[in-house]
Write a protein that holds these residues in place. Sequence first.
Motif, short mmCIF file in Angstrom:
data_model
loop_
_atom_site.label_atom_id
_atom_site.label_comp_id
_atom_site.label_asym_id
_atom_site.label_seq_id
_atom_site.Cartn_x
_atom_site.Cartn_y
_atom_site.Cartn_z
N MET A 1 0.87 -1.25 0.05
CA MET A 1 -0.16 -0.10 0.10
C MET A 1 0.64 1.31 -0.10
N SER A 2 2.04 1.17 0.81
CA SER A 2 2.95 2.33 0.87
C SER A 2 3.64 2.76 -0.49
N VAL A 3 3.67 1.50 -1.52
CA VAL A 3 4.14 1.92 -2.64
C VAL A 3 3.27 2.71 -3.72
N ILE A 4 2.06 2.29 -3.64
CA ILE A 4 0.92 2.95 -4.21
C ILE A 4 0.87 4.58 -3.67
N ALA A 5 0.84 4.69 -2.37
CA ALA A 5 0.73 5.93 -1.76
C ALA A 5 2.11 6.87 -2.55
N GLU A 6 3.11 6.33 -2.62
CA GLU A 6 4.44 6.95 -3.09
C GLU A 6 4.24 7.44 -4.35
N ILE A 7 3.75 6.44 -5.26
CA ILE A 7 3.53 6.88 -6.67
C ILE A 7 2.41 7.83 -7.02
N ILE A 8 1.36 7.71 -5.84
CA ILE A 8 0.38 8.85 -6.03
C ILE A 8 1.00 10.17 -5.46
N ASP A 9 1.87 10.31 -4.58
CA ASP A 9 2.82 11.63 -4.12
C ASP A 9 3.33 12.00 -5.37
N THR A 10 4.31 11.01 -5.88
CA THR A 10 5.19 11.55 -7.03
C THR A 10 4.39 12.15 -8.10
N LEU A 11 3.03 11.38 -8.46
CA LEU A 11 2.34 12.01 -9.60
C LEU A 11 1.70 13.17 -9.06
N GLU A 12 1.20 13.33 -7.79
CA GLU A 12 0.69 14.78 -7.62
C GLU A 12 2.06 15.77 -7.67
N ASN A 13 3.03 15.47 -7.31
CA ASN A 13 4.19 16.52 -7.23
C ASN A 13 4.40 16.93 -8.83
N LYS A 14 4.47 15.74 -9.71
CA LYS A 14 4.65 16.01 -11.11
C LYS A 14 3.55 16.82 -11.60
N VAL A 15 2.36 16.63 -11.37
CA VAL A 15 1.22 17.31 -11.85
C VAL A 15 1.20 18.68 -11.15
N GLY A 16 1.65 18.98 -10.15
CA GLY A 16 1.77 20.16 -9.49
C GLY A 16 2.72 21.09 -10.42
N LYS A 17 4.07 20.56 -10.67
CA LYS A 17 4.91 21.18 -11.34
C LYS A 17 4.50 21.36 -12.88
N LEU A 18 3.78 20.45 -13.43
CA LEU A 18 3.27 20.58 -14.61
C LEU A 18 2.31 21.92 -14.68
N PHE A 19 1.51 21.99 -13.79
CA PHE A 19 0.61 23.14 -13.78
C PHE A 19 1.48 24.52 -13.60
N ILE A 20 2.42 24.49 -12.48
CA ILE A 20 3.27 25.91 -12.62
C ILE A 20 3.95 25.96 -13.97
N LYS A 21 4.48 24.99 -14.60
CA LYS A 21 5.00 25.06 -15.79
C LYS A 21 4.03 25.75 -16.91
N ILE A 22 3.00 25.25 -16.84
CA ILE A 22 1.76 25.75 -17.90
C ILE A 22 1.59 27.08 -17.65
N LYS A 23 1.41 27.39 -16.47
CA LYS A 23 1.13 28.89 -15.91
C LYS A 23 2.21 29.85 -16.39
N SER A 24 3.47 29.38 -16.17
CA SER A 24 4.63 30.10 -16.67
C SER A 24 4.68 30.17 -18.16
N LEU A 25 4.47 29.33 -18.84
CA LEU A 25 4.29 29.35 -20.29
C LEU A 25 3.50 30.32 -20.88
N GLU A 26 2.26 30.03 -20.29
CA GLU A 26 1.10 30.88 -20.81
C GLU A 26 1.42 32.26 -20.57
N LYS A 27 1.95 32.71 -19.26
CA LYS A 27 2.43 34.26 -19.09
C LYS A 27 3.56 34.50 -20.32
N THR A 28 4.25 33.59 -20.53
CA THR A 28 5.50 33.97 -21.46
C THR A 28 4.80 34.11 -22.86
#
Length: 96
Positions: A1-28
């Motif tokens: 179960m902890s492996v799935i939680a780590e994968i979900i946390d990693t995905l959430e971090n990556k998605v968060g970084k992608l949203f930040i990058k998208i906002k940055s690219l939209e501003k640019t």
Amino acid sequence: MSVIAEIIDTLENKVGKLFIKIKSLEKTNQDLKIELTTAAAIIQTQSQEIETLKKQYETLKIANTLLGSDENKRDTKLKINSLIREIDYCIAQLSD
């Protein structure tokens, strides 16, 4: 179960970084659109200024020739003949 939680946390971090990058690219992208619009306006203004200066240059060439300069004499004669033809055409149109 902890492996799935780590994968979900990693995905959430990556998605968060992608949203930040998208906002940055939209501003640019928005900044570049504004810069492009400004550059296009400057180019339009400069093109109009160039056309005005070309007309002024031609007028000055003709005036210089009329004042006695031998340079561009042929061009001036052609321009005068063209103007005379236009005047004759207008007179003919008015006569009808």
